[in-house]
Design a protein around this motif. Sequence first.
Motif, PDB file in Angstrom:
ATOM      1  N   CYS A   1      -5.857  -9.711  -9.811  1.00  0.00           N
ATOM      2  CA  CYS A   1      -4.606  -9.737  -9.042  1.00  0.00           C
ATOM      3  C   CYS A   1      -4.625 -10.923  -8.077  1.00  0.00           C
ATOM      4  CB  CYS A   1      -4.505  -8.435  -8.261  1.00  0.00           C
ATOM      5  SG  CYS A   1      -3.066  -8.300  -7.192  1.00  0.00           S
TER       6      CYS A   1
ATOM      7  N   HIS B   1      -8.232  -3.591  -8.840  1.00  0.00           N
ATOM      8  CA  HIS B   1      -7.486  -2.337  -8.667  1.00  0.00           C
ATOM      9  C   HIS B   1      -6.463  -2.083  -9.760  1.00  0.00           C
ATOM     10  CE1 HIS B   1      -5.285  -5.523  -6.479  1.00  0.00           C
ATOM     11  NE2 HIS B   1      -4.260  -4.968  -7.078  1.00  0.00           N
ATOM     12  N   GLU B   2      -6.389  -2.968 -10.775  1.00  0.00           N
ATOM     13  CA  GLU B   2      -5.375  -2.790 -11.830  1.00  0.00           C
ATOM     14  C   GLU B   2      -6.079  -2.275 -13.073  1.00  0.00           C
ATOM     15  OE1 GLU B   2      -3.591  -6.664 -12.201  1.00  0.00           O
ATOM     16  OE2 GLU B   2      -2.810  -6.618 -10.161  1.00  0.00           O
TER      17      GLU B   2
ATOM     18  N   GLU C   1       0.091  -1.606 -12.774  1.00  0.00           N
ATOM     19  CA  GLU C   1       0.239  -1.834 -11.331  1.00  0.00           C
ATOM     20  C   GLU C   1       1.087  -3.076 -11.020  1.00  0.00           C
ATOM     21  OE1 GLU C   1      -1.461  -2.963  -7.237  1.00  0.00           O
ATOM     22  OE2 GLU C   1      -1.314  -4.106  -9.079  1.00  0.00           O
TER      23      GLU C   1
HETATM   24 ZN   LIG Z   1      -2.489  -6.003  -7.968  1.00  0.00          ZN
END
Ligand SMILES: [Zn+2]
Length: 330
Positions: free
Chosen positions: A37, A59-60, A138
């Motif tokens: 990201c 976090h994806e 996400e």
């Molecule tokens: Zn992200």
Amino acid sequence: MKALVYTNTLELQYRDEPKPTPVSGEALVQIEAVGICGSDMHAYHGHDARRVPPLILGHEAVGVVQNGLQKGKRVVLNPLITCGHCNHCQGGRSNLCAERELIGMRRAGAFAEYINIPERNLLDIPQDMDSTVASLTEPAATSLHAVYLAEKILHRPLSECRALVLGGGSIGVFAALMLKHKGCKAIYLGDTNALRRETADKLGCATVYDPLGSNLPEAGSFDLVIDAVGSGRTRAASCEMVASGGVISHVGLQDNEPGLDTRRLTLDEITFLGNYTYSVVDLKAAIDLLYSGALGSLNWVDTRPLSDGAAAFGEIHEGKAGSPKIVLRP
Ligand SMILES: [Zn+2]
Ligand SMILES: [Zn+2]
């Protein structure tokens, strides 16, 4: 387990880390795919005081649950951990929870073989959903949220609006694809990176241009501007490009430099709208859209082994990554 650990500014190490032990109320998830990201890049550049090395970012993610009632199930992770009982959480706006935490920020992220995450953060996906596609949930939800909030304020339906997206990273690309999906016919996308322009051009959904070039779209001609960069320069460009009575949807978080023309915003009744992440419903809607193929082939996504993650970060840093999204596989 193997993990990609952010150890210092511009430094990542692929190394052995202790495998998380199961905690009550949390699921242990074996990661299948996890995207890089813009905010991971921000940390990598040493610009994010909230992400302190050594730390596993990421976090994806999508993976397989290893314990508890959902054992064996493939799930997408909702990376936003919220309190669940404040007014925002209970009112469907958990992205505004004052106690929100993101994985890969203060707690370990998903650039690893395994992660622990609260069970309520597991999102159902069709079990045959491709893992790379699922890992896009996400960022797709972030764009969907930005378009959705703007849509409620626009004076005309999106199908009748002219829209401009600033930034051809994954949020910008998904914003353009969402706008097209919602019937918007005049979509422009600006990016200063030639490789990214080439990729964005192939999507076939937007007129792509170089904001530093000479062939610029007409100033004051866009009912909606989505700023997927969030720099002083793009805020200034947004104020210049937006039509009177229009909406600037601000989703990027690059810097906090001045750029807003508040006099023009006032005199021309322009709405400046901040967007932060997504609701749980946005995440579910993004899964449906991605799975149904409504956003096109998604063949612009680049997939690499997690062990090559440090090189991927380096490429993005140097502006040599043509794809707006690199997904890593442990
Ligand atoms: Zn992200
Ligand atoms: Zn809350």
